[in-house]
Design an enzyme around this catalytic site. Structure first.
Site, PDB file in Angstrom:
ATOM      1  N   GLU A 130       1.015  -1.117  -0.190  1.00 26.44           N
ATOM      2  CA  GLU A 130      -0.202  -0.017  -0.567  1.00 26.44           C
ATOM      3  C   GLU A 130       0.868   0.953   0.228  1.00 26.44           C
ATOM      4  O   GLU A 130       0.548   2.299  -0.771  1.00 26.44           O
ATOM      5  CB  GLU A 130      -0.689   0.323   1.352  1.00 26.44           C
ATOM      6  CG  GLU A 130      -1.684  -1.638   1.235  1.00 26.44           C
ATOM      7  CD  GLU A 130      -1.607  -2.282   2.127  1.00 26.44           C
ATOM      8  OE1 GLU A 130      -1.656  -3.121   2.961  1.00 26.44           O
ATOM      9  OE2 GLU A 130       0.241  -2.829   1.624  1.00 26.44           O
ATOM     10  N   ASP A 156      25.028 -39.025   0.101  1.00 28.57           N
ATOM     11  CA  ASP A 156      25.435 -38.325  -0.694  1.00 28.57           C
ATOM     12  C   ASP A 156      25.826 -36.371  -0.660  1.00 28.57           C
ATOM     13  O   ASP A 156      26.336 -36.341  -1.538  1.00 28.57           O
ATOM     14  CB  ASP A 156      24.236 -37.722  -1.413  1.00 28.57           C
ATOM     15  CG  ASP A 156      23.225 -38.755  -1.625  1.00 28.57           C
ATOM     16  OD1 ASP A 156      23.644 -40.077  -1.707  1.00 28.57           O
ATOM     17  OD2 ASP A 156      22.080 -38.769  -2.198  1.00 28.57           O
ATOM     18  N   THR A 193      21.128 -39.836   4.141  1.00 27.38           N
ATOM     19  CA  THR A 193      21.332 -39.067   2.523  1.00 27.38           C
ATOM     20  C   THR A 193      22.306 -38.672   2.586  1.00 27.38           C
ATOM     21  O   THR A 193      23.080 -38.463   1.669  1.00 27.38           O
ATOM     22  CB  THR A 193      19.900 -38.744   1.752  1.00 27.38           C
ATOM     23  OG1 THR A 193      18.340 -39.664   1.823  1.00 27.38           O
ATOM     24  CG2 THR A 193      20.037 -37.597   0.968  1.00 27.38           C
ATOM     25  N   LEU A 207      23.162 -28.539  -1.203  1.00 32.68           N
ATOM     26  CA  LEU A 207      21.150 -28.376  -0.984  1.00 32.68           C
ATOM     27  C   LEU A 207      21.017 -26.565  -1.095  1.00 32.68           C
ATOM     28  O   LEU A 207      20.236 -25.685  -0.873  1.00 32.68           O
ATOM     29  CB  LEU A 207      20.937 -28.882   1.118  1.00 32.68           C
ATOM     30  CG  LEU A 207      21.165 -29.683   0.714  1.00 32.68           C
ATOM     31  CD1 LEU A 207      20.400 -29.952   2.640  1.00 32.68           C
ATOM     32  CD2 LEU A 207      19.903 -30.314  -0.084  1.00 32.68           C
ATOM     33  N   THR A 224      12.972 -40.889   4.571  1.00 32.02           N
ATOM     34  CA  THR A 224      12.606 -39.861   4.941  1.00 32.02           C
ATOM     35  C   THR A 224      11.183 -39.242   4.866  1.00 32.02           C
ATOM     36  O   THR A 224       9.931 -38.554   4.842  1.00 32.02           O
ATOM     37  CB  THR A 224      13.245 -39.046   5.149  1.00 32.02           C
ATOM     38  OG1 THR A 224      14.484 -38.985   5.359  1.00 32.02           O
ATOM     39  CG2 THR A 224      12.912 -37.573   5.793  1.00 32.02           C
TER      40      THR A 224
END
Length: 342
Positions: free
Chosen positions: A54, A206, A202, A210, A255
């Site tokens: 606004e 891996d 994981t 991320l 997961t």
């Protein structure tokens, strides 16, 4: 055909999307000022802690058009705030500017607002209409609404799998399924979520970064989940208390399955990648490893068809007994979208 109110509210939503990266944890909001079917000002909330939609809309009105404010209608996708936070209440500004009418997309669920902004406007004699494109306005800020109404983060599950349901090789490192375009889609999800979660297995197997290296935006907070340390409901309660509004769950299959089995998800992005014939290049076999009752794999595939050792085990993707809400094709890949948000 859209009414005039719907048309201008739709423009508010277009503007609000410009704040997708910068506005959170505040909601995305757009505002349009109209006089005699002409837009004389518009704005959006670009960054948390800075001017609201606004404020920016009124600031965009030219000197020549300021005299028209008393004859104008303000359209705003979310109720004007009624409290002092990092900025003053927008409801006070709207009253001072003297617009004759305000059209609001939806009521703000935040406890310090929740209709108070609308009541302030009405008490000042302003004609207020509420609920124009309400579903679309709530949908735009579904993460914000979920956080304030369900007292937990909005949860998005995302994974990539081969067309025959394989996510990876047990102990064999990550299986590269995504293409450059779908990687950008994934990293857009990362940039628009407060936190990203993977399971501890994981994380060990891996070593995922991320990060948002394929999209311009902030890196989400990294969370490694260990079911032996806390349950998912405990985790979500903790994240809520820490102000984490949205959570992206990227794996692994165990997961994902825990979240699915508990019904704790709002959105799923399921990428279907390379055809099964190309799996031989990734040293995968046909010996599936079910992760939970939510997981399956295509058991008919024979290891000799892939030219790999039969003792190699694969990790299968969660099985979804759901119809996707919609799907899109990106190159040779498809992304199926599922929604559980209410």
């Amino acid at each position: 055909m859209m009414s005039a109110d719907e048309l201008y509210m739709h423009r508010c939503l277009q503007l609000a999307l410009n704040g997708e990266i910068g506005a959170p944890p505040n909601p995305m909001v757009g505002a349009v000022i109209v006089c005699d079917d002409r837009i004389i000002g518009e704005g959006f909330h670009a960054r948390c802690g800075e001017a609201h939609a606004e404020v920016n809309a009124f600031a965009s009105v030219s000197k020549a058009d300021e005299r028209l404010l008393s004859q104008s209608t303000l359209y705003v996708s979310l109720e004007p705030c009624a409290h002092y936070g990092k900025t003053p209440p927008c409801a006070d500004l709207v009253i001072r500017k003297g617009v004759r009418r305000v059209v609001v997309g939806c009521i703000d669920p935040f406890a310090k607002v929740q209709g108070r902004g609308i009541q302030m406007l009405r008490d000042a004699g302003i004609d207020v209409t509420v609920g124009v494109l309400e579903h679309e306005c709530r949908w735009l800020n579904r993460k914000f609404f979920t956080f304030h109404t369900h007292h937990r983060p909005y949860i998005t599950l995302k994974w990539a799998q081969t067309s025959d349901g394989v996510m990876g090789e047990l102990g064999g490192g990550p299986l590269l399924i995504s293409n450059p375009a779908t990687l950008r889609h994934s990293h857009h999800l990362r940039a628009t979520n407060n936190a990203i979660l993977v399971g501890w297995r994981t994380n060990v197997n891996d070593s995922p970064s991320l990060t948002t290296r394929h999209y311009s935006g902030p890196n989400p907070r990294r969370i490694v989940y260990d079911s032996h340390a806390e349950t998912i409901p405990q985790l979500l309660s903790r994240l809520y208390s820490e102000g984490v509004q949205s959570l992206l769950v990227e794996g692994g299959a165990a997961t994902h399955s825990q979240f699915l089995d508990l019904g704790l998800w709002d959105e799923i992005h399921q990428e279907l990648g390379m055809p099964k014939a190309s799996r031989a290049a990734h040293r995968l076999s046909a010996k599936p490893v079910p992760i939970s009752k939510s997981c399956e794999s295509e058991a008919a595939i024979k290891s000799e068809e892939l030219g790999v050792k039969p003792q190699t085990k694969i990790i299968c993707a969660p099985k979804l007994d759901l119809l996707p809400s919609w799907q899109e094709t990106i190159g040779t890949h498809r992304i199926l979208h599922y929604y559980n948000y209410k």
